[in-house]
Motif scaffolding. Structure first.
Motif, mmCIF file in Angstrom:
data_model
loop_
_atom_site.group_PDB
_atom_site.id
_atom_site.type_symbol
_atom_site.label_atom_id
_atom_site.label_comp_id
_atom_site.label_asym_id
_atom_site.label_seq_id
_atom_site.Cartn_x
_atom_site.Cartn_y
_atom_site.Cartn_z
ATOM 1 N N HIS A 13 0.830 -1.201 0.000
ATOM 2 C CA HIS A 13 0.000 0.000 0.000
ATOM 3 C C HIS A 13 0.864 1.249 0.000
ATOM 4 C CE1 HIS A 13 0.745 -0.972 4.274
ATOM 5 N NE2 HIS A 13 0.781 0.339 4.462
ATOM 6 N N THR B 112 -13.211 1.359 1.469
ATOM 7 C CA THR B 112 -13.353 0.413 2.586
ATOM 8 C C THR B 112 -13.553 1.123 3.913
ATOM 9 O OG1 THR B 112 -10.944 0.278 2.823
ATOM 10 C CG2 THR B 112 -12.009 -1.359 1.406
ATOM 11 N N TYR C 149 -9.847 5.175 2.713
ATOM 12 C CA TYR C 149 -9.109 3.934 2.477
ATOM 13 C C TYR C 149 -9.732 3.229 1.278
ATOM 14 C CZ TYR C 149 -6.931 4.336 7.125
ATOM 15 O OH TYR C 149 -6.210 4.757 8.211
ATOM 16 N N LEU C 150 -8.897 2.696 0.399
ATOM 17 C CA LEU C 150 -9.370 2.108 -0.842
ATOM 18 C C LEU C 150 -8.706 0.760 -1.095
ATOM 19 C CD1 LEU C 150 -8.914 5.324 -3.017
ATOM 20 C CD2 LEU C 150 -11.082 4.500 -2.069
ATOM 21 N N ARG C 151 -9.444 -0.113 -1.765
ATOM 22 C CA ARG C 151 -8.854 -1.361 -2.263
ATOM 23 C C ARG C 151 -9.276 -1.562 -3.714
ATOM 24 N NH1 ARG C 151 -12.152 -6.916 -0.728
ATOM 25 N NH2 ARG C 151 -14.193 -6.004 -0.277
ATOM 26 N N HIS D 174 -7.581 -4.912 3.539
ATOM 27 C CA HIS D 174 -8.442 -3.754 3.736
ATOM 28 C C HIS D 174 -8.133 -2.607 2.791
ATOM 29 C CE1 HIS D 174 -9.845 -0.013 5.723
ATOM 30 N NE2 HIS D 174 -10.863 -0.781 6.127
ATOM 31 N N HIS D 175 -6.857 -2.366 2.494
ATOM 32 C CA HIS D 175 -6.539 -1.212 1.657
ATOM 33 C C HIS D 175 -5.228 -1.397 0.905
ATOM 34 C CE1 HIS D 175 -4.877 -0.366 5.723
ATOM 35 N NE2 HIS D 175 -3.800 0.041 5.040
ATOM 36 N N CYS D 176 -5.157 -0.736 -0.228
ATOM 37 C CA CYS D 176 -3.916 -0.636 -0.991
ATOM 38 C C CYS D 176 -3.502 0.822 -1.163
ATOM 39 C CB CYS D 176 -4.037 -1.309 -2.350
ATOM 40 S SG CYS D 176 -5.216 -0.524 -3.472
ATOM 41 N N ILE E 36 -4.173 4.815 0.819
ATOM 42 C CA ILE E 36 -4.799 5.671 1.818
ATOM 43 C C ILE E 36 -4.668 7.110 1.341
ATOM 44 C CG2 ILE E 36 -4.836 6.393 4.238
ATOM 45 C CD1 ILE E 36 -3.138 3.824 4.814
#
Length: 326
Positions: free
Chosen positions: A19, A43, A51-53, A60-62, A64
């Protein structure tokens, strides 16, 4: 300087890149770009963070997005194999005289923060909150349909030193560019996960983040994104491409987010899991190195990048330059 022999048994086991955390000056504008245009999935969000995936990811995320006064990158994150690897990593970096700190990170387990030899902020973890799979929820496939984070590329003031450092961590060189006159590395692509790269280094003022890349299903996803961006107010955010790289053989597009952070949209490179695979060498002046079809990159691609928070930037120690578009 020759590419170092791969270290197949590093002191601790890094699985892959994980991430990136970006500081952004307008959280709403960044959210619109990454969610509504690129198609990443939210997410968690609050007034200060998003926060994103991507669509294939369970973690949960890759990425921020954090609201701030200055657009910069706070940290590059990597996943290690298991909890004991974190303790081994702490010992390793302490022995190198590099700073280490255990930090609390939302949605992550125990997290070790450190820096590389040039000051790039890094963090390592073994466990992140796991989410339900969504890769077959096709109603979510929007924008460029991003499947997963693929790699980082960083400007380095001394690529030979960067390669030696990450080689000792177990990253293996897949392809590299050498300056024929000085015999120094101008760029190198290094992997842990079995693609062409998890991290690459490009000669330039550094350390700075050149780009973060996302893997997409096929080249048509990139064409679709170009149609979308060119008709929704993002025409000026298209920087380079589409095209096919000579290095990596991947189909690509480079775009800039509202703060100028460079994102590569990427697909169709090749498998590199064999430990005895020999790296491919490219000449700096080969016009097919940048783009297999011969088109040179714009000057901005070689000069502009995202600064890392609280990190001093140094001029490159290698003056050699490739062919640049006028």
């Amino acid at each position: 300087m020759p590419v170092p022999k791969s270290n197949l048994y590093p002191d601790f086991n890094i699985v892959r890149l994980s991430h990136v955390e970006f500081m952004v000056t307008d959280l709403a504008a960044s959210k619109a770009f990454y969610v509504d245009t690129l198609g990443l999935q939210i997410t968690h969000e609050d007034s200060e963070n998003v926060y994103l995936r991507a669509l294939e990811e369970r973690n949960h995320h890759c990425i921020i997005l954090r609201k701030g006064q200055k657009a910069e990158a706070n940290v590059l994150g990597f996943k290690v194999y298991d909890e004991p690897d974190l303790d081994k990593a702490e010992t390793y970096f302490n022995d190198k005289g590099l700073p280490t700190e255990w930090i609390e990170r939302p949605h992550q387990g125990r997290t070790l923060r450190t820096r590389d030899l040039h000051g790039i902020p890094l963090e390592f973890y073994a466990r992140m909150e796991q989410l339900a799979p969504i890769h077959q929820h096709y109603k979510l496939y929007k924008g460029v349909r991003p499947l997963r984070i693929d790699h980082f590329n960083c400007f380095s003031s001394n690529v030979d030193d960067s390669v030696a450092f990450y080689n000792d961590l177990g990253f293996r060189v897949t392809e590299y560019t050498e300056d024929e006159e000085s015999k120094k590395l101008w760029a190198a692509w290094m992997h842990r996960k079995g693609g062409v790269h998890d991290i690459a280094f490009t000669n330039g003022r550094g350390p700075r983040l050149h780009h973060t890349a996302f893997w997409v299903p096929n080249p048509m996803a990139i064409i679709d994104l170009l149609d979308l961006m060119s008709t929704t107010g993002y025409l000026e955010n298209i920087e380079r491409g589409p095209g096919r790289h000579g290095i990596s053989n991947a189909f690509f597009l480079y775009i800039r987010d509202p703060d100028g952070h460079r994102i590569e949209i990427y697909c169709s490179d090749y498998m590199t899991v064999d430990p005895d695979m020999e790296p491919i060498k490219w000449d700096l002046k080969d016009p097919q190195r940048q783009t297999l079809w011969g088109a040179p990159a714009p000057r901005s691609w070689f000069e502009e990048g995202t600064t890392f928070a609280d990190t001093e930037i140094c001029d490159s120690q290698l003056a050699a330059q490739p062919i640049v578009a006028p």
